[in-house]
Structures are given as C-alpha cells and as structure tokens.
Design an enzyme around this catalytic site. Structure first.
Site, PDB file in Angstrom:
ATOM      1  N   HIS A  70      -2.611   1.223   6.896  1.00 13.91           N
ATOM      2  CA  HIS A  70      -3.098   1.073   5.522  1.00 13.91           C
ATOM      3  C   HIS A  70      -3.436   2.538   5.131  1.00 13.91           C
ATOM      4  O   HIS A  70      -3.873   3.581   5.788  1.00 13.91           O
ATOM      5  CB  HIS A  70      -4.435   0.313   5.308  1.00 13.91           C
ATOM      6  CG  HIS A  70      -4.727   0.030   3.891  1.00 13.91           C
ATOM      7  ND1 HIS A  70      -3.943  -0.840   3.087  1.00 13.91           N
ATOM      8  CD2 HIS A  70      -5.615   0.427   3.103  1.00 13.91           C
ATOM      9  CE1 HIS A  70      -4.248  -0.925   1.939  1.00 13.91           C
ATOM     10  NE2 HIS A  70      -5.320  -0.088   2.056  1.00 13.91           N
ATOM     11  N   HIS A  88      -5.820   1.942  -4.537  1.00 13.28           N
ATOM     12  CA  HIS A  88      -5.000   1.381  -3.126  1.00 13.28           C
ATOM     13  C   HIS A  88      -4.370  -0.222  -3.600  1.00 13.28           C
ATOM     14  O   HIS A  88      -5.144  -0.917  -4.599  1.00 13.28           O
ATOM     15  CB  HIS A  88      -5.707   1.452  -1.859  1.00 13.28           C
ATOM     16  CG  HIS A  88      -6.620   0.325  -1.576  1.00 13.28           C
ATOM     17  ND1 HIS A  88      -6.983  -0.265  -0.311  1.00 13.28           N
ATOM     18  CD2 HIS A  88      -7.830  -0.094  -2.553  1.00 13.28           C
ATOM     19  CE1 HIS A  88      -8.064  -1.007  -0.723  1.00 13.28           C
ATOM     20  NE2 HIS A  88      -8.437  -1.137  -1.804  1.00 13.28           N
ATOM     21  N   CYS A 123       0.852  -1.147  -0.068  1.00 14.43           N
ATOM     22  CA  CYS A 123       0.027  -0.135  -0.031  1.00 14.43           C
ATOM     23  C   CYS A 123       0.980   1.277  -0.021  1.00 14.43           C
ATOM     24  O   CYS A 123       0.772   2.087  -0.779  1.00 14.43           O
ATOM     25  CB  CYS A 123      -0.918   0.079   1.130  1.00 14.43           C
ATOM     26  SG  CYS A 123      -0.332   0.039   2.836  1.00 14.43           S
TER      27      CYS A 123
END
Length: 359
Positions: free
Chosen positions: A321, A333, A273
């Site tokens: 994240h 993402h 990510c």
C-alpha cells in the site's frame, strides 16, 4: 529461396497482421481471457459469537491480499503493454526489411535480364572481344564499377536477410513473454476478485449495527496507531514545506478526495493506491513506476523524519500500500475496495518507509 527463408517470410506476414491488431486494439489486446466467476476461498465465515475484532482482522487480511494481487496485476499489465509495443515495432521493422529486400531483388533481376539481352556474355567477355582501345579502357572502368556494385548489392541483400531473421527471432521471444504476462495478469485478476468477493460475503453476514460497530473498531485502530506514531515526536523533525513539483502533486491528489477506489484504476474517475500516486506525480511532470512495490524499489528513499509533502509513504512489509504525505502528520490515499480517496493519519498503518519522486 530455401525453406528457412520461406518460413521467415511467413513469420513476417503474421507479424505484419499483428501491426494492425496491436496498434489498433491498444490495451484491448492485452486484456486477459475471461475468467470464471470468482468463488470465495473456503473458510471465510463469521467467527464464533460474531467476534467483531476477529472479523476486523479477517477483513484486513482479505483486503491486504487483494492489494498484493492488485500490484501483481498492475505490473503484469505494464509488461503486457510494453511487450505489445515492442512486437508492433518489430513487425514494422520486418515490413520495412521485406520492402527493402524486394527492392534489392528487383535490382538483381534487372541486372540479370540485361545480361540475357546482351547474349548472355558477361561484361568482362564483351570487353575482351572489343577492338576499340578507348572503348576497352572505358569499359574496364565500368566493369570494375559493375563488379563493385554487384558485390555491394549482394552484401546488402545478405545483411537485410540477416536483419529479418533477427527481427523474427526477437518477435518470437516477445510473443512468449507476452503470453506469460497475460497469464500472470489473468491469475492476479482472479485472485483480486476472489479476495474482494470473500470480504463482501463476510460483511454481508453482519447486521447494520454490527457493521457500524466494525467501522468504529477500524477507526479506533487507526487512531491508536496514529497517536502512537505522533507520540514519538516525529512531527518535531518533519518539515511541511514542499517543492514546487511536490505542491502540484499534493494539489492533484487532494483534488481526488471522494473518488472511489477501483483496483487497477489510474483515473480520472477512480483510482487504486498506486494509480493515484503515479497520476498525481504525472500531473506534476514526473513519471514514476506504476505499482507500490515498484515505487518502493525504484524511487529515492528518505528517512521518515526528513519527509515533506509530496513524498510517498509505503506501508506494510511487502510494500502493498502507498499514500502521499500532505503535511501536518496526514496523508491522502485510496484505501481499498468499497472506500474512496481520503485524508488519514500518516501513521495509521505500519510504515515501511518513504520514497521521494523527482529526487
């Protein structure tokens, strides 16, 4: 030369060798030692009656823990590379210092040999024995110059020796830090593999229809979260106009759609990510921290209602994240292992906050 100085030279020689190893091996030097084959943590089994909601929660936790470990791995990798670079630079400084010290010693030796050839008399004694007044005056000036030169030479030798000792101390400290970072990196790598292996084992116990239903539950949960988020009227205040750099970052990020998530990856063929967000902003000419937690801690924070395309949305209370807002309530993402870079609802996960690179 005393025992302490001999030890310094030995240290320097070792560091000189390190220049070749570190500068030649690059990140290969920073790679952790092989870790044992990961074994899933105990208790990772299907819940009674294959309760898929419970399975969903278990998988979320496993992948979340893997994401946290990935951040730790990425941070340790950055530290390892930085410390390796510092050691290389210190080794080079030691090499230069040793070469300078050798040159100064040669000069001192030449002066000593010249004195020996002149009968061992110091310049002052030879001057006083002279019966030539003009030679006496000329010689006096040369003696003063020679004394100053000798004093300067000794002072420079002392400074060079002190620099070498400091470089050796700094290098020793960096080796210790490097060893700590390598151990942290290896431990994080082991944790990641364990969590992913446990998740894969859990999913492997499901039949095809159950896996399909599980995927449907995940989509439903994301849709509910997104609908709730949109229901707050948040889009009424959010502007969809990006800066020129933000547009470049968004273009890069969206061009990666379909590429697989791989923990620790920064492209070009796969990403995690934060690897994707840092690579996207690098493509826009802005360097940002490597991990999601560092990006959250170090970049400029903005209110969610003020975010614009290119801003980074940080998720979960531990900032484990991160994604890039692309406008119209959506983000791009790299979700987790087994998935690919994709577009999703910006509110489909719990939002911790928003940060803006290049602010």
């Amino acid at each position: 030369m005393g025992a302490g100085k001999r030890s310094l030279i030995a240290t320097a020689v070792g560091l000189v060798c390190a220049v070749t190893v570190l500068s030649g091996a690059g990140t290969a030097f920073a790679a952790p030692a092989p870790t044992p084959t990961p074994t899933p943590p105990p208790g990772v089994t299907l819940p009674p009656n294959k309760d898929l909601e419970a399975v969903h929660k278990q998988l979320e936790k496993l992948y979340h823990d893997a994401a946290v470990a990935t951040d730790a791995y990425n941070a340790a990798e950055e530290e390892t590379e930085r410390q390796s670079t510092e050691i290389v630079e210190l080794a080079r400084e030691i090499v230069k210092g040793q070469e300078r010290l050798a040159e100064l010693k040669d000069r001192a030796g030449a002066a000593a040999r010249a004195q020996y050839r002149s009968g061992g008399l110091p310049p002052e004694a030879r001057l006083w024995l002279s019966d030539d007044p003009q030679a006496w005056l000329d010689g006096a000036g040369r003696v003063r110059q020679g004394q100053k030169g000798t004093k300067d030479l000794l002072a420079e030798m002392t400074r060079t020796q002190q620099d070498l000792e400091q470089y050796a101390q700094d290098a020793s400290a960096q080796w210790k830090k490097l060893d700590t970072s390598r151990k942290a990196k290896a431990a994080a790598q082991k944790k990641i593999k364990e969590q992913i292996a446990a998740a894969e084992k859990l999913e492997s116990q499901l039949k095809k229809a159950e896996k399909e239903r599980l995927a449907e539950l995940e989509r439903e949960a994301a849709t509910r979260a997104q609908t709730t988020w949109l229901g707050t009227g948040i889009l009424d205040d959010i502007a969809d106009k990006a800066t020129a750099q933000g547009q470049k970052a968004v273009q890069f990020a969206t061009a990666q759609i379909g590429k697989p998530y791989v923990w620790g990856a920064e492209g070009p063929d796969s990403f995690d990510c934060s690897g994707m967000t840092s690579a996207a902003w690098a493509a826009a000419g802005v360097t940002i921290p490597r991990t999601s937690q560092q990006q959250w801690a170090q970049l400029t924070r903005v209110d969610v209602k003020d975010m614009r395309p290119g801003d980074l949305i940080v998720y979960f209370d531990d900032a484990s994240h991160i994604a890039m807002y692309v406008g119209d309530g959506s983000m791009v993402h790299a979700p987790r292992p087994g998935r690919t870079v994709t577009i999703a609802g910006a509110g489909s996960m719990p939002i911790l906050g928003v940060v803006r690179p290049g602010a």
